[in-house]
Design a protein around this motif. Structure first.
Motif, short mmCIF file in Angstrom:
data_model
loop_
_atom_site.label_atom_id
_atom_site.label_comp_id
_atom_site.label_asym_id
_atom_site.label_seq_id
_atom_site.Cartn_x
_atom_site.Cartn_y
_atom_site.Cartn_z
N THR A 27 0.82 -1.21 0.00
CA THR A 27 0.00 0.00 0.00
C THR A 27 0.85 1.26 0.00
N VAL A 47 -6.19 3.17 7.08
CA VAL A 47 -4.76 3.33 7.36
C VAL A 47 -4.65 4.56 8.25
N ARG A 63 -2.58 -0.27 9.64
CA ARG A 63 -3.98 -0.41 9.28
C ARG A 63 -4.77 -0.79 10.54
N ASP A 77 0.56 -3.86 6.49
CA ASP A 77 0.14 -4.64 5.32
C ASP A 77 1.19 -5.67 4.93
N ALA A 126 -9.59 2.29 2.54
CA ALA A 126 -9.76 1.27 3.59
C ALA A 126 -9.87 -0.09 2.92
N SER A 127 -9.29 -1.09 3.54
CA SER A 127 -9.39 -2.46 3.06
C SER A 127 -10.67 -3.07 3.60
N VAL A 130 -10.00 -6.61 5.65
CA VAL A 130 -8.96 -6.55 6.66
C VAL A 130 -9.20 -7.54 7.81
#
Length: 141
Positions: A27, A47, A63, A77, A126-127, A130
């Motif tokens: 990332t 993040v 994150r 990450d 944003a993932s 996650v």
């Protein structure tokens, strides 16, 4: 990393930071410049910039995985880099400073201008996956 500039007693809501190290690859990369925003709601997958729980003069980028009793569980990450909640546990809410909005990657030597312009400025999103990634990492340890 650097924190935002203060105006009187009020904190400016935006700031910048620079990434050092490989913990957020792919990332973010070493040398990336970040646009950060203070005082926003943090959600799982964001993040964030936080103070290291044991060295509070050190700012880190991780994150936010999930809110737990006592604060946030954060991960890098890059699972091989370490330096996240698997090492120091839950991060207290008061140590979470800002959310990363975007990154600016400086032009590499010899990088052609059209390719650099296309990849230089990107939002940091944003993932959504996650939690599943975090739980699989924790089971593997």
């Amino acid at each position: 990393m650097q924190e935002s500039v203060r105006r009187g007693e009020r904190r400016v809501p935006f700031g910048t930071a620079e990434v050092h190290g490989p913990s957020m690859v792919p990332t973010l990369h070493h040398g990336d410049q970040l646009l950060i925003r203070y005082g926003v709601r943090i959600r799982p997958g964001d993040v964030i910039v936080l103070r290291h729980p044991f060295q509070q003069d050190l700012l880190v980028v991780k994150r936010a995985v999930e809110r737990r009793e006592g604060g946030w569980w954060v991960l890098g990450d890059n699972s091989f880099a370490g330096g996240d909640s698997t090492d120091y546990g839950t991060v207290p809410e008061e140590l979470v400073l800002a959310k990363v909005l975007g990154r600016y990657r400086p032009r590499a030597e010899g990088q052609r201008l059209p390719f650099w312009l296309f990849s230089a400025v990107r939002p940091v999103l944003a993932s959504r996956s996650v939690r599943s990634a975090a739980s699989s990492r924790l089971r593997a340890r």
